[in-house]
Design a protein around this motif. Structure first.
Motif, short mmCIF file in Angstrom:
data_model
loop_
_atom_site.label_atom_id
_atom_site.label_comp_id
_atom_site.label_asym_id
_atom_site.label_seq_id
_atom_site.Cartn_x
_atom_site.Cartn_y
_atom_site.Cartn_z
N LEU A 175 5.39 -34.99 -69.36
CA LEU A 175 4.19 -35.59 -69.91
C LEU A 175 4.53 -36.86 -70.69
O LEU A 175 5.64 -36.99 -71.22
N THR A 203 4.67 -39.11 -73.94
CA THR A 203 4.97 -38.62 -75.29
C THR A 203 3.75 -38.63 -76.20
O THR A 203 3.67 -37.84 -77.14
N THR A 204 2.80 -39.53 -75.92
CA THR A 204 1.61 -39.61 -76.78
C THR A 204 0.34 -39.59 -75.96
O THR A 204 0.34 -39.88 -74.76
N VAL A 205 -0.75 -39.26 -76.63
CA VAL A 205 -2.08 -39.25 -76.03
C VAL A 205 -3.02 -39.98 -76.99
O VAL A 205 -2.81 -39.97 -78.22
N PHE A 215 -4.24 -40.83 -71.56
CA PHE A 215 -2.83 -41.11 -71.79
C PHE A 215 -2.57 -42.60 -72.06
O PHE A 215 -1.50 -42.97 -72.51
N GLU A 252 -3.46 -42.62 -81.82
CA GLU A 252 -2.37 -42.24 -80.93
C GLU A 252 -1.65 -41.06 -81.57
O GLU A 252 -1.15 -41.15 -82.68
N THR A 310 1.48 -35.82 -77.70
CA THR A 310 0.80 -35.14 -76.59
C THR A 310 0.64 -33.65 -76.84
O THR A 310 -0.34 -33.03 -76.42
N GLU A 311 1.60 -33.04 -77.54
CA GLU A 311 1.56 -31.60 -77.79
C GLU A 311 0.29 -31.17 -78.52
O GLU A 311 -0.16 -30.03 -78.38
N ALA A 361 -2.00 -30.87 -75.43
CA ALA A 361 -1.52 -30.25 -74.20
C ALA A 361 -1.44 -28.74 -74.27
O ALA A 361 -1.47 -28.08 -73.23
N PHE A 375 -7.51 -30.43 -70.42
CA PHE A 375 -6.19 -31.05 -70.21
C PHE A 375 -5.80 -30.98 -68.74
O PHE A 375 -5.21 -31.92 -68.20
#
Length: 444
Positions: free
Chosen positions: A177, A179-181, A219, A238, A241-242, A245, A256
């Motif tokens: 994935l 690293t950030t969303v 993303f 920002e 992602t965890e 996710a 997700f």
């Protein structure tokens, strides 16, 4: 003078054949329990015996021995033969609650062949077609007999084949994935309203985003695309992602999954087509033609396959009968703290590479009936190479070694070592429309 008691030639021949079959079964490591004198079409039962512990398993197969002194079988060649069963035998065997096999013994040359009565051909289920190599009744039949003894009337009951272990390749790819969303507040209540607004500003707007509870998640930074028209730019955040996710809420997890699917679809755009009916991605026709050959890395060596194949009309080879496209149905799975893509190989059929084939569902059903694990494994290996770029040149890798911001990547999953192996005859498959004979379509 009283007439002497006699034994007919047929009786002696039959007993000799049964004795040879009994000895052969014991040489395979199985147990043979002959029927008593009151038998009506079954000479005994074969019981599977564990080759390691020597334990009796209770998994049995009914055996009927058919013995002849000499001569040829019906339609016998160097590689095959046919055996026509008696109608009353077939009716009797069909009532048995365990599998029934017929073992054909020829005393003149010591040959023994076998066949399950379940494989008898139409229309009346009497004709057994024997492949002399695959259906020899000797040590090569051990795994197939064990496979036949699988208990199919209860869910989850399995008598494993008797060869040693082998690696099992899961049809999963691990997802790396971003690293950030990005998350941002949106004035729109749902995705439909937001998309309508997007289309007012961009005829081909980004698709890799989801909207729920007035919050847009993507993303990529929405401020860098037309997505800025459907969010409050001052609220863009920002985050790792965890945080999105791995939610505890099932509805949020579905969101997700939707984001993963839309992101993958964007990355596949231009490389694969999408069939809405099957929910499957498939190889498109060649730009200057139709047929496409894809080169990939099998388990042992480089290989290639016709992933878009043209089948001509048998009566007029200037006309296309149908086109077969290799395809897969995706599904996303959360396993622990990781996400995976499962790849279910399938096929899409078209009339000319583009237009749907009206007989596509029938062709697909026929293809699935004939395919075994070996062919499916080969297809998965091809798709794994496609996604992971194993051994591919940089410009062949859809999911670059250094992915663009917001992109997802796929990694192969290590094989699992199984304690038992699948019988080799269960891995055989042929393309039902192929003009070649005996050639596996995929290399594994």
């Amino acid at each position: 003078m009283a007439k002497a008691k006699t034994y007919s030639d047929n009786q002696v021949t039959g007993r000799e054949g049964e004795a040879l079959v009994k000895a052969r079964i014991h040489s395979m490591g199985f147990a043979f329990n002959p029927a008593d004198s009151m038998e009506a079409g079954i000479d005994g039962t074969l019981e599977i015996r564990d080759p390691v512990t020597h334990a009796a398993t209770g998994k049995t197969i009914a055996v009927q021995v058919k013995t002849t002194k000499s001569g040829s079988y019906t339609r016998e060649t160097g590689t095959s033969l046919e055996y026509l069963c008696e109608p009353e035998d077939v009716d009797y065997w069909r009532n048995w609650t365990i599998p029934v096999i017929v073992v054909m013994v020829r005393l003149s040359d010591g040959s023994m062949y076998w066949k399950s009565v379940r494989e008898a051909g139409d229309p009346d289920g009497r004709r057994l077609t024997v492949d002399k190599t695959l259906d020899a009744f000797d040590a090569t039949a051990v795994n197939a007999l064990a496979d036949l003894a699988v208990d199919t009337d209860r869910f989850g009951v399995w008598m494993p084949p008797l060869r040693g272990g082998e690696p099992l390749h899961l049809n999963l790819l691990r997802i790396e994935l971003p690293t950030t969303v990005f998350m941002a507040a949106s004035p729109f209540r749902n995705g439909r309203e937001a998309r309508a607004e997007l289309l007012r500003h961009d005829p081909s707007p980004p698709d890799e985003w989801v909207l729920r509870n007035d919050t847009l998640v993507a993303f990529r930074d929405p401020r860098a695309s037309s997505l800025r028209h459907i969010v409050d730019a001052d609220t863009v955040e920002e985050m790792p992602t965890e945080t999105f996710a791995f939610p505890d809420d099932e509805a949020e997890e579905h969101q997700f999954i939707k984001l993963l699917g839309r992101t993958m679809r964007t990355q596949l755009d231009g490389s694969l087509c999408f069939d809405k009916d099957q929910r499957a991605y498939y190889f498109p026709p060649a730009p200057m033609g139709i047929a496409v050959t894809y080169t990939y890395q099998s388990l042992k060596q480089g290989a290639s396959s016709g992933v878009v194949a043209v089948y001509k009309d048998k009566k007029d080879d200037t006309k296309i009968h149908f086109v077969r496209h290799h395809a897969f149905v995706p599904r996303f799975w959360r396993i622990g703290d990781a996400w995976y893509l499962s790849v279910q190989p399938t096929f899409v059929f078209t009339r000319d590479g583009t237009r749907p084939d009206r007989f596509g569902s029938e062709r697909l059903a026929k293809k699935r009936q004939l395919e075994k694990n070996g062919a499916i494994l080969g297809q998965f290996l091809m798709w794994r190479h496609f996604f992971c770029g194993l051994g591919a040149k940089p410009f062949d890798d859809l999911f670059e070694a250094t992915p663009a911001a917001g992109a997802i990547r796929f990694r192969p999953v290590e094989a699992v070592q199984a304690p038992r192996a699948v019988p080799e005859r269960q891995w055989k498959t042929r393309d039902p429309a192929s003009r070649t004979s005996g050639q596996e379509e995929f290399q594994v």
